[in-house]
Write a protein that holds these residues in place. Structure first.
Motif, PDB file in Angstrom:
ATOM      1  N   ILE A  71     -16.090 -66.459  44.434  1.00  0.00           N
ATOM      2  CA  ILE A  71     -15.701 -68.294  44.310  1.00  0.00           C
ATOM      3  C   ILE A  71     -14.432 -67.810  45.808  1.00  0.00           C
ATOM      4  O   ILE A  71     -14.374 -67.461  46.673  1.00  0.00           O
ATOM      5  N   PHE A  72     -13.558 -67.025  44.904  1.00  0.00           N
ATOM      6  CA  PHE A  72     -12.239 -66.990  45.002  1.00  0.00           C
ATOM      7  C   PHE A  72     -11.578 -67.397  45.800  1.00  0.00           C
ATOM      8  O   PHE A  72     -10.967 -67.915  46.404  1.00  0.00           O
ATOM      9  N   ASP A  73     -11.700 -68.911  45.117  1.00  0.00           N
ATOM     10  CA  ASP A  73     -11.194 -70.413  45.961  1.00  0.00           C
ATOM     11  C   ASP A  73      -9.669 -70.809  45.288  1.00  0.00           C
ATOM     12  O   ASP A  73      -9.600 -70.120  44.210  1.00  0.00           O
ATOM     13  N   LEU A  74      -8.804 -70.905  46.174  1.00  0.00           N
ATOM     14  CA  LEU A  74      -7.473 -71.184  45.691  1.00  0.00           C
ATOM     15  C   LEU A  74      -6.960 -69.511  45.343  1.00  0.00           C
ATOM     16  O   LEU A  74      -6.785 -69.130  43.788  1.00  0.00           O
ATOM     17  N   PHE A  75      -6.452 -68.299  46.159  1.00  0.00           N
ATOM     18  CA  PHE A  75      -7.242 -67.345  45.603  1.00  0.00           C
ATOM     19  C   PHE A  75      -5.517 -67.408  44.863  1.00  0.00           C
ATOM     20  O   PHE A  75      -4.767 -67.224  45.586  1.00  0.00           O
ATOM     21  N   HIS A  76      -5.458 -66.188  43.619  1.00  0.00           N
ATOM     22  CA  HIS A  76      -4.438 -66.596  42.909  1.00  0.00           C
ATOM     23  C   HIS A  76      -3.788 -65.031  42.329  1.00  0.00           C
ATOM     24  O   HIS A  76      -5.144 -64.196  42.772  1.00  0.00           O
ATOM     25  N   SER A  77      -3.365 -64.823  41.311  1.00  0.00           N
ATOM     26  CA  SER A  77      -2.872 -63.572  40.178  1.00  0.00           C
ATOM     27  C   SER A  77      -4.257 -63.000  39.874  1.00  0.00           C
ATOM     28  O   SER A  77      -4.043 -62.324  39.988  1.00  0.00           O
ATOM     29  N   GLY A  78      -5.153 -64.259  39.025  1.00  0.00           N
ATOM     30  CA  GLY A  78      -5.799 -63.841  38.022  1.00  0.00           C
ATOM     31  C   GLY A  78      -7.234 -62.856  38.511  1.00  0.00           C
ATOM     32  O   GLY A  78      -7.491 -61.672  38.362  1.00  0.00           O
ATOM     33  N   HIS A  79      -7.853 -63.595  40.346  1.00  0.00           N
ATOM     34  CA  HIS A  79      -8.490 -62.758  41.045  1.00  0.00           C
ATOM     35  C   HIS A  79      -8.024 -61.843  41.639  1.00  0.00           C
ATOM     36  O   HIS A  79      -8.657 -60.070  41.646  1.00  0.00           O
ATOM     37  N   ALA A  80      -6.618 -61.613  41.840  1.00  0.00           N
ATOM     38  CA  ALA A  80      -6.444 -60.612  42.252  1.00  0.00           C
ATOM     39  C   ALA A  80      -6.662 -58.978  41.019  1.00  0.00           C
ATOM     40  O   ALA A  80      -5.796 -57.533  41.918  1.00  0.00           O
ATOM     41  N   ARG A  81      -5.577 -59.265  40.068  1.00  0.00           N
ATOM     42  CA  ARG A  81      -5.969 -58.233  39.548  1.00  0.00           C
ATOM     43  C   ARG A  81      -7.090 -58.046  38.664  1.00  0.00           C
ATOM     44  O   ARG A  81      -7.486 -57.241  38.338  1.00  0.00           O
ATOM     45  N   ALA A  82      -8.581 -59.256  38.492  1.00  0.00           N
ATOM     46  CA  ALA A  82      -9.183 -58.764  39.007  1.00  0.00           C
ATOM     47  C   ALA A  82     -10.570 -57.512  39.463  1.00  0.00           C
ATOM     48  O   ALA A  82     -10.766 -56.123  39.321  1.00  0.00           O
ATOM     49  N   LEU A  83      -9.413 -57.366  40.838  1.00  0.00           N
ATOM     50  CA  LEU A  83      -9.863 -56.900  41.839  1.00  0.00           C
ATOM     51  C   LEU A  83      -8.724 -55.449  41.810  1.00  0.00           C
ATOM     52  O   LEU A  83     -10.025 -54.319  41.914  1.00  0.00           O
ATOM     53  N   MET A  84      -7.928 -55.882  41.000  1.00  0.00           N
ATOM     54  CA  MET A  84      -7.187 -54.590  40.859  1.00  0.00           C
ATOM     55  C   MET A  84      -7.754 -53.554  40.256  1.00  0.00           C
ATOM     56  O   MET A  84      -7.738 -51.954  39.665  1.00  0.00           O
ATOM     57  N   GLN A  85      -8.448 -54.144  38.548  1.00  0.00           N
ATOM     58  CA  GLN A  85      -8.752 -53.254  37.762  1.00  0.00           C
ATOM     59  C   GLN A  85     -10.430 -52.615  38.543  1.00  0.00           C
ATOM     60  O   GLN A  85     -10.173 -52.009  37.659  1.00  0.00           O
ATOM     61  N   ALA A  86     -10.680 -53.254  39.201  1.00  0.00           N
ATOM     62  CA  ALA A  86     -12.384 -52.782  40.263  1.00  0.00           C
ATOM     63  C   ALA A  86     -11.920 -51.854  40.706  1.00  0.00           C
ATOM     64  O   ALA A  86     -12.088 -50.918  40.713  1.00  0.00           O
TER      65      ALA A  86
END
Length: 369
Positions: A71-86
Motif C-alpha cells: 500500500i505504501f501509505d505515508l511512505f516512510h523509512s520502513g518502506h524504503a528499507r524493504a525496497l532496498m533489500q529487494a
C-alpha cells in the motif's frame, strides 16, 4: 504485501556486497517509469531463472526482475528499507513495485491518508525503484506474473492472511519464486497514524496557526475558539517565561556587580584603615615627626633663666661691682654668696638651688637680729 499489516521484526538490513558491480541503469535524477498496461515487452526471450542462478549473477542485458507490492501509505523509512533489500537481493536486479489502488485498499484493509496518485508518485521517486505498477492486484496470479515477466517476489516471510486466504503468498512460496526481506522495527504507517490521533489537539492547533480554516480541519465553532484561546494562553505563558528568564539574568548580573562592588569597597576600606594606622598609630610616622620636631625646637631655643633667679637679679649684679662693697662686707664671708651661679641645666635643679639660697638668706637675717 509491504505496508499491508502492522507487524514487528528485527532491524536487519540486507545490503549488497561492496565489491558487487551494479548494472548501469537510469540516472538517479530521473523518477522511475510506470509499467505499461500491456505488460513487459522484451526483445529477447525471457527464460525462467532459479534462485541459485540469480545469486551467481546474470548478464547486463538480462537482469533479475523482482516484484514487491504494498500500500505504501505515508511512505516512510520502513518502506524504503524493504525496497532496498529487494533491490540488493541479487547482483543484477530490476525492481518492479506494485501499488494497490484506493478501491482495493479501502475494501480489504481500510481508509488511507494518501490517495493512490500520491502513493504512486512517492514510489516513483524512491531511488531503489525501477518501475511502478499502478492498480496492482491484491493477490498475484500467474497471468500477472507472466504479463510483467516477474522472476521473483520479495516480501517479509510472515504469513499474510487476507481476502479469504491464510497466506496470499503461499502459492508463490511453493513455486520457489519467493525471496524474504526483513521488516523494520519501530516504524509503520499505523504507528504514525496512532501518533496523530493521540495528539489530535496539538496538530489541529498547529494547522490553525498555519492558516488552515476550521472547516478544512472539520473542527466546530466551539472547539475552534477553544484552540485559539489555548494558543493565546500559551503565548502569554511563553511571554511570562521569557520575562522571568530575562529578570533572572538581570538579577544575576546585578548580584555579580554588587558582589564586585562590595569586595572592592572592603579592599579599599582595609587599605584606608591600614594607611591610617600606619600614619597615626602608636608607632606611626606622625608621632615620629612630632618627636623629631620637638627635639629640633629644643635644640634651636634653650631654656632661659627665671626672673627670680639670684644670678639674674639686679642686687647680685650690684654686689659684684666695686661700688657696692660696703653693702657686701657683712655678706661677703657667707659661703653661699661666694658660690657661683647655678647652671640652668634643668628646671628642677634650678628650683632646688633657688629654695636653698632663699633659706640661707633668711637664716642669716635671723642671726643678725
Amino acid at each position: 504485501m509491504a505496508g499491508r499489516r502492522r507487524g514487528r521484526g528485527s532491524n536487519v538490513q540486507q545490503q549488497a556486497p561492496q565489491n558487487q558491480r551494479r548494472r548501469p541503469g537510469r540516472a538517479l535524477r530521473e523518477p522511475a517509469t510506470f509499467a505499461k498496461t500491456t505488460g513487459c515487452e522484451l526483445e529477447i526471450p525471457h527464460e525462467k531463472l532459479t534462485i541459485a542462478q540469480a545469486r551467481r549473477g546474470t548478464p547486463a542485458h538480462r537482469p533479475v526482475r523482482v516484484y514487491a507490492d504494498g500500500i505504501f501509505d505515508l511512505f516512510h523509512s520502513g518502506h524504503a528499507r524493504a525496497l532496498m533489500q529487494a533491490k540488493n537481493v541479487f547482483p543484477n536486479t530490476y525492481l518492479i513495485v506494485g501499488v494497490c489502488s484506493d478501491e482495493l485498499t479501502h475494501k480489504f484493509k481500510g481508509y488511507t491518508v494518501m490517495t493512490e496518485d500520491e502513493r504512486y508518485e512517492a514510489l516513483r521517486h524512491c531511488r531503489y525503484v525501477d518501475e511502478v505498477v499502478r492498480d496492482a492486484p491484491w493477490t498475484l496470479t500467474q497471468d500477472f506474473l507472466k504479463k510483467h515477466k516477474i522472476d521473483f517476489v520479495a516480501h517479509d516471510d510472515i504469513p499474510y492472511s487476507s481476502a479469504g486466504s491464510e497466506d496470499v503468498y503461499k502459492h508463490i512460496k511453493e513455486a520457489g519464486m519467493f525471496v524474504a526481506t526483513e521488516r523494520t522495527e519501530g516504524i509503520s504507517t499505523s504507528d504514525l497514524i496512532t501518533r496523530i490521533v493521540r495528539d489530535y489537539d496539538i496538530y489541529v492547533r498547529r494547522n490553525l496557526q498555519r492558516g488552515y480554516t476550521a472547516r478544512e480541519l472539520n473542527v466546530g465553532f466551539i472547539n475552534e475558539n477553544k484552540y485559539r484561546i489555548q494558543d493565546r494562553v500559551d503565548k502569554m505563558k511563553e511571554t511570562v517565561r521569557t520575562v522571568e528568564e530575562k529578570s533572572k539574568h538581570f538579577v544575576y548580573r546585578v548580584e555579580e556587580k554588587s558582589q564586585d562592588l562590595i569586595h572592592k569597597w572592603e579592599e579599599k576600606s582595609r587599605e584606608f584603615i591600614g594607611n591610617f594606622l600606619e600614619l597615626f598609630g602608636p608607632d606611626g610616622a606622625w608621632h615620629a615627626i612630632q618627636e623629631q620636631s620637638g627635639r629640633m625646637l629644643q635644640a634651636l631655643s634653650p631654656y632661659s633663666s627665671p626672673r627670680g633667679s639670684p644670678s639674674s637679679s639686679p642686687t647680685r649684679r650690684r654686689a659684684a661691682s666695686p661700688d657696692s662693697a660696703p653693702f657686701t662686707t657683712s655678706t661677703s664671708t657667707s659661703p653661699s654668696s661666694l658660690s657661683p651661679p647655678s647652671s640652668p641645666s634643668s628646671p628642677s635643679s634650678f628650683k632646688k638651688k633657688t629654695r636653698s639660697s632663699v633659706k640661707a638668706a633668711s637664716s642669716r637675717s635671723r642671726h643678725k637680729q
